[in-house]
Design a protein around this motif. Structure first.
Motif, PDB file in Angstrom:
ATOM      1  N   ASP A   1      11.697 -18.013  -7.462  1.00 44.41           N
ATOM      2  CA  ASP A   1      12.377 -19.216  -8.069  1.00 44.41           C
ATOM      3  C   ASP A   1      11.610 -19.532  -9.205  1.00 44.41           C
ATOM      4  OD1 ASP A   1      10.215 -20.138  -6.497  1.00 44.41           O
ATOM      5  OD2 ASP A   1      10.887 -22.182  -6.667  1.00 44.41           O
ATOM      6  N   ILE A   2      10.512 -19.382  -9.583  1.00 47.71           N
ATOM      7  CA  ILE A   2       9.870 -19.790 -10.709  1.00 47.71           C
ATOM      8  C   ILE A   2       9.477 -18.645 -11.842  1.00 47.71           C
ATOM      9  CG2 ILE A   2       9.432 -22.245 -10.259  1.00 47.71           C
ATOM     10  CD1 ILE A   2       6.424 -21.346  -9.455  1.00 47.71           C
TER      11      ILE A   2
ATOM     12  N   ASN B   1      11.006 -16.677  -1.937  1.00 47.29           N
ATOM     13  CA  ASN B   1      10.431 -18.236  -2.507  1.00 47.29           C
ATOM     14  C   ASN B   1      10.868 -19.334  -1.266  1.00 47.29           C
ATOM     15  OD1 ASN B   1      13.231 -19.655  -3.175  1.00 47.29           O
ATOM     16  ND2 ASN B   1      13.467 -17.975  -4.272  1.00 47.29           N
ATOM     17  N   LYS B   2      10.480 -20.598  -1.728  1.00 49.30           N
ATOM     18  CA  LYS B   2      10.564 -21.390  -0.480  1.00 49.30           C
ATOM     19  C   LYS B   2      11.978 -21.632  -0.307  1.00 49.30           C
ATOM     20  CE  LYS B   2      10.460 -24.981  -4.025  1.00 49.30           C
ATOM     21  NZ  LYS B   2       9.821 -25.747  -5.008  1.00 49.30           N
TER      22      LYS B   2
ATOM     23  N   ASN C   1       6.334 -13.658  -4.343  1.00 48.91           N
ATOM     24  CA  ASN C   1       6.585 -14.806  -3.871  1.00 48.91           C
ATOM     25  C   ASN C   1       6.844 -15.763  -5.131  1.00 48.91           C
ATOM     26  OD1 ASN C   1       7.138 -16.663  -1.790  1.00 48.91           O
ATOM     27  ND2 ASN C   1       5.136 -17.487  -1.985  1.00 48.91           N
ATOM     28  N   LYS C   2       7.349 -17.138  -4.957  1.00 48.90           N
ATOM     29  CA  LYS C   2       7.520 -17.943  -6.082  1.00 48.90           C
ATOM     30  C   LYS C   2       8.664 -17.496  -7.111  1.00 48.90           C
ATOM     31  CE  LYS C   2       3.057 -20.304  -5.512  1.00 48.90           C
ATOM     32  NZ  LYS C   2       2.323 -21.235  -6.185  1.00 48.90           N
TER      33      LYS C   2
ATOM     34  N   VAL D   1      -4.526 -13.921  -2.559  1.00 49.45           N
ATOM     35  CA  VAL D   1      -5.515 -14.676  -3.607  1.00 49.45           C
ATOM     36  C   VAL D   1      -4.921 -16.182  -3.203  1.00 49.45           C
ATOM     37  CG1 VAL D   1      -5.921 -12.910  -4.959  1.00 49.45           C
ATOM     38  CG2 VAL D   1      -4.139 -14.549  -5.690  1.00 49.45           C
ATOM     39  N   PRO D   2      -5.729 -17.217  -3.649  1.00 50.86           N
ATOM     40  CA  PRO D   2      -5.445 -18.649  -3.440  1.00 50.86           C
ATOM     41  C   PRO D   2      -4.332 -19.020  -4.140  1.00 50.86           C
ATOM     42  CG  PRO D   2      -7.719 -18.364  -3.905  1.00 50.86           C
ATOM     43  CD  PRO D   2      -7.243 -17.235  -4.087  1.00 50.86           C
ATOM     44  N   ASN D   3      -3.350 -19.830  -3.525  1.00 53.73           N
ATOM     45  CA  ASN D   3      -2.095 -20.492  -4.219  1.00 53.73           C
ATOM     46  C   ASN D   3      -1.008 -19.814  -4.236  1.00 53.73           C
ATOM     47  OD1 ASN D   3      -1.541 -23.374  -5.162  1.00 53.73           O
ATOM     48  ND2 ASN D   3      -1.095 -22.324  -7.259  1.00 53.73           N
ATOM     49  N   VAL D   4      -0.853 -18.440  -3.880  1.00 55.46           N
ATOM     50  CA  VAL D   4       0.451 -17.610  -4.000  1.00 55.46           C
ATOM     51  C   VAL D   4       1.201 -18.024  -3.177  1.00 55.46           C
ATOM     52  CG1 VAL D   4      -0.793 -15.512  -5.074  1.00 55.46           C
ATOM     53  CG2 VAL D   4      -0.658 -15.791  -2.630  1.00 55.46           C
ATOM     54  N   GLY D   5       1.111 -18.990  -1.942  1.00 51.70           N
ATOM     55  CA  GLY D   5       1.879 -19.534  -1.027  1.00 51.70           C
ATOM     56  C   GLY D   5       2.107 -18.981   0.337  1.00 51.70           C
ATOM     57  N   LYS D   6       0.913 -18.585   0.729  1.00 56.23           N
ATOM     58  CA  LYS D   6       0.566 -17.801   2.132  1.00 56.23           C
ATOM     59  C   LYS D   6       0.917 -18.882   3.107  1.00 56.23           C
ATOM     60  CE  LYS D   6      -3.798 -16.933   1.027  1.00 56.23           C
ATOM     61  NZ  LYS D   6      -3.458 -17.521  -0.384  1.00 56.23           N
ATOM     62  N   SER D   7       0.069 -20.033   2.865  1.00 59.88           N
ATOM     63  CA  SER D   7       0.285 -21.009   4.073  1.00 59.88           C
ATOM     64  C   SER D   7       1.791 -21.614   4.118  1.00 59.88           C
ATOM     65  CB  SER D   7      -0.536 -22.254   3.716  1.00 59.88           C
ATOM     66  OG  SER D   7      -1.981 -21.788   3.568  1.00 59.88           O
ATOM     67  N   SER D   8       2.474 -21.915   2.959  1.00 58.18           N
ATOM     68  CA  SER D   8       3.893 -22.067   3.009  1.00 58.18           C
ATOM     69  C   SER D   8       4.515 -21.207   3.886  1.00 58.18           C
ATOM     70  CB  SER D   8       4.413 -22.242   1.622  1.00 58.18           C
ATOM     71  OG  SER D   8       3.764 -22.994   0.599  1.00 58.18           O
TER      72      SER D   8
END
Ligand code: GDP
Length: 259
Positions: free
Chosen positions: A58-59, A82-83, A55-56, A112-119
């Protein structure tokens, strides 16, 4: 604060509960650090159909994401995401790699936290707000999101990386999975900055670089000096959000050991 040990134990208990209800796990990794973001006890998912998302993207560095897709693809199904991508990319990927003999795939999104699961979950449920009632076997108000032949748990499974070494911790800091405010170990911060330094061709040392960064953005404390703490925190925040460049920090493809 998700780093409080009580929260970690609670998250562990939750995942075990969710696992009873699902057959497939979509493990979300940060495309910038596929190794550091798999440094958790992946064995807890043994026996499940495991799928990976980088994920992510794009960056991240595009070329390296392609190489990671090839590397991970030799061991398990994987896509980049990515988003800005359409959620149908994930839906089709899950359907294509479904192994269930039942007529629906029951899926947990984990990582793990902040990888974009919730998004990802929010994007899916935004389009399909129709949720199907309570989840059998799971108590606390978790629900299935109905995607036709896929049923997705509306709550992500949060796992915590083992900080086996400084390098993993530094990379988790660089991608925002370890919040900078929670790190008081200067070795980790220093290692993270060294990794950034190499990527961004920076010459200055940490103190000079952060001081310049802070002064140029007006992070001034009493007496007209650079507010170093604030500058450091904002530097790592912006870097983790990809706002200071697209860098992929994990490049040792031979270290991918997941089977
Ligand atoms: P979680 O902790 O795994 O559930 O992660 P979140 O979904 O809360 O996302 C963490 C942060 O990453 C948020 O600030 C999101 O806006 C950001 N984010 C999520 N997905 C993407 C993505 O594909 N690209 C970029 N650039 N940022 C993302």
């Amino acid at each position: 604060n998700v780093w409080y040990p009580g929260h970690i134990n609670k998250a562990k208990r939750r995942i075990k509960e969710y696992l009873k209800a699902v057959d497939s796990i979509l493990i979300v990794l940060d495309a910038r650090a596929p190794l550091a973001t798999t440094a958790f006890e992946i064995d807890i998912f043994k026996g499940k159909n495991i799928l990976f998302v980088l994920n992510k993207s794009d960056i991240a560095n595009n070329e390296l994401t392609t190489k990671w897709l090839q590397t991970i693809g030799q061991t398990a199904p994987v896509i980049s995401f990515n988003k800005n991508d359409s959620i149908s990319k994930i839906k089709n990927f899950v359907l294509k790699n479904s192994k269930t003999k039942l007529n629906e795939t029951r899926l947990l999104i984990a990582g793990v936290p902040n990888v974009g699961k919730s998004s990802i979950i929010n994007k899916i449920s935004g389009k399909r707000s129709a949720k199907t009632g309570a989840t059998p076997g799971i108590t606390r108000g978790v629900q299935w999101i109905n995607l036709g032949k896929i049923k997705l748990l509306d709550t992500p499974g949060i796992v915590f990386a083992k900080l086996f070494n400084k390098d993993i911790a530094a990379k988790l800091l660089l991608v925002g999975s370890l919040p900078i405010e929670n790190i008081d170990n200067y070795d980790i911060i220093s290692r993270a900055f060294d990794i950034y330094k190499t990527e961004a061709n920076v010459e200055e040392d940490f103190e000079d670089y952060i001081t310049k960064f802070g002064l140029s953005r007006g992070f001034i404390s009493k007496g007209g000096k650079c507010d170093f703490e604030r500058s450091k925190n904002i530097f790592f925040k912006l870097l983790s959000e990809g706002k200071l460049g697209k860098f992929t920090y994990d490049k040792d493809f031979s270290m991918w050991i997941y089977k």
